[in-house]
Design a protein around this motif. Sequence first.
Motif, PDB file in Angstrom:
ATOM      1  N   ALA A 107       0.833  -1.199   0.000  1.00 11.77           N
ATOM      2  CA  ALA A 107       0.000   0.000   0.000  1.00 11.77           C
ATOM      3  C   ALA A 107       0.872   1.255   0.000  1.00 11.77           C
ATOM      4  CB  ALA A 107      -0.943   0.003   1.197  1.00 11.77           C
ATOM      5  N   GLY A 108       1.995   1.229   0.686  1.00 10.56           N
ATOM      6  CA  GLY A 108       2.901   2.370   0.686  1.00 10.56           C
ATOM      7  C   GLY A 108       3.578   2.567  -0.656  1.00 10.56           C
ATOM      8  N   ILE A 109       3.946   1.491  -1.322  1.00 14.18           N
ATOM      9  CA  ILE A 109       4.607   1.563  -2.620  1.00 14.18           C
ATOM     10  C   ILE A 109       3.648   2.040  -3.703  1.00 14.18           C
ATOM     11  CG2 ILE A 109       5.675   0.129  -4.420  1.00 14.18           C
ATOM     12  CD1 ILE A 109       6.883  -1.541  -2.144  1.00 14.18           C
ATOM     13  N   ARG A 110       2.359   1.771  -3.526  1.00 19.24           N
ATOM     14  CA  ARG A 110       1.347   2.148  -4.518  1.00 19.24           C
ATOM     15  C   ARG A 110       1.452   3.613  -4.902  1.00 19.24           C
ATOM     16  NH1 ARG A 110      -3.222   4.507  -5.496  1.00 19.24           N
ATOM     17  NH2 ARG A 110      -3.653   5.375  -3.479  1.00 19.24           N
ATOM     18  N   LYS A 111       1.843   4.450  -3.978  1.00 19.88           N
ATOM     19  CA  LYS A 111       1.940   5.887  -4.227  1.00 19.88           C
ATOM     20  C   LYS A 111       3.048   6.226  -5.231  1.00 19.88           C
ATOM     21  CE  LYS A 111       0.164   6.746   0.344  1.00 19.88           C
ATOM     22  NZ  LYS A 111       0.482   7.063   1.700  1.00 19.88           N
ATOM     23  N   LEU A 112       3.944   5.295  -5.454  1.00 19.82           N
ATOM     24  CA  LEU A 112       5.048   5.535  -6.388  1.00 19.82           C
ATOM     25  C   LEU A 112       4.662   5.294  -7.838  1.00 19.82           C
ATOM     26  CD1 LEU A 112       7.911   3.806  -4.375  1.00 19.82           C
ATOM     27  CD2 LEU A 112       7.357   6.250  -4.442  1.00 19.82           C
ATOM     28  N   ILE A 113       3.503   4.677  -8.082  1.00 20.95           N
ATOM     29  CA  ILE A 113       3.057   4.379  -9.445  1.00 20.95           C
ATOM     30  C   ILE A 113       2.560   5.674 -10.075  1.00 20.95           C
ATOM     31  CG2 ILE A 113       1.412   3.086 -10.854  1.00 20.95           C
ATOM     32  CD1 ILE A 113       1.437   0.970  -8.588  1.00 20.95           C
ATOM     33  N   PRO A 114       3.084   6.055 -11.223  1.00 20.84           N
ATOM     34  CA  PRO A 114       2.662   7.307 -11.861  1.00 20.84           C
ATOM     35  C   PRO A 114       1.157   7.365 -12.092  1.00 20.84           C
ATOM     36  CG  PRO A 114       4.547   6.355 -13.006  1.00 20.84           C
ATOM     37  CD  PRO A 114       4.081   5.331 -12.003  1.00 20.84           C
ATOM     38  N   ALA A 115       0.567   8.504 -11.772  1.00 20.15           N
ATOM     39  CA  ALA A 115      -0.880   8.690 -11.975  1.00 20.15           C
ATOM     40  C   ALA A 115      -1.192   8.637 -13.464  1.00 20.15           C
ATOM     41  CB  ALA A 115      -1.323  10.015 -11.381  1.00 20.15           C
ATOM     42  N   GLY A 116      -2.285   8.018 -13.813  1.00 20.01           N
ATOM     43  CA  GLY A 116      -2.721   7.965 -15.207  1.00 20.01           C
ATOM     44  C   GLY A 116      -2.003   6.932 -16.050  1.00 20.01           C
TER      45      GLY A 116
END
Length: 133
Positions: free
Chosen positions: A121-130
Motif C-alpha cells: 500500500a505504501g509503494i502504490r503511491k510511487l506508481i505514476p498517476a494515469g
Amino acid sequence: MLRNLGMDAFVLGIVMTAGSVGGVAGAAVTPLLRRRVDGGRLIVAGLMASALVFTITQVSLRQVLSPRHLLGRMTATVRFFVWGTLPIGGLLAGWLGARFGIAAAMWIGAVASFLTVLPVAGIRKLIPAGLTW
C-alpha cells in the motif's frame, strides 16, 4: 487438514476445487477490474482479496515500467525475493506448528499474509498517476 482439522477426503477435495475455480475466475475478471480501477489500487485490493488478481496486475505493471531489455532481470530479481523466501516461511511455519500447534500456526500465517498489504500500500503511491497498462 485431514488429521488436524477433521476434514474428510471429500471435503478436502471440495476445498481444493473451490480454490482452483476461484483462481480461474480471478484471471477472468482481472482485465475487467483493471479497466475500472486504478492499477495501484487494484494491486493492493488484489493482494487483500486474491493472490491471482494481485499477480496478474503487478506483473503487467512491471512489464510496462521495465525497459524491454531489462525485463528478464526484473523478473528474475522479483522471483528471487518472492520465491526465495518460501523456504524460510516453510521453516518458520514448521517451528510455529511444533511450538504452538497447527491451528495456531495457520492463524499466525493468515494474519501475517494480510499484513503483507501494508508495504505494498505504501509503494502504490510511487506508481505514476494515469499510467495505463
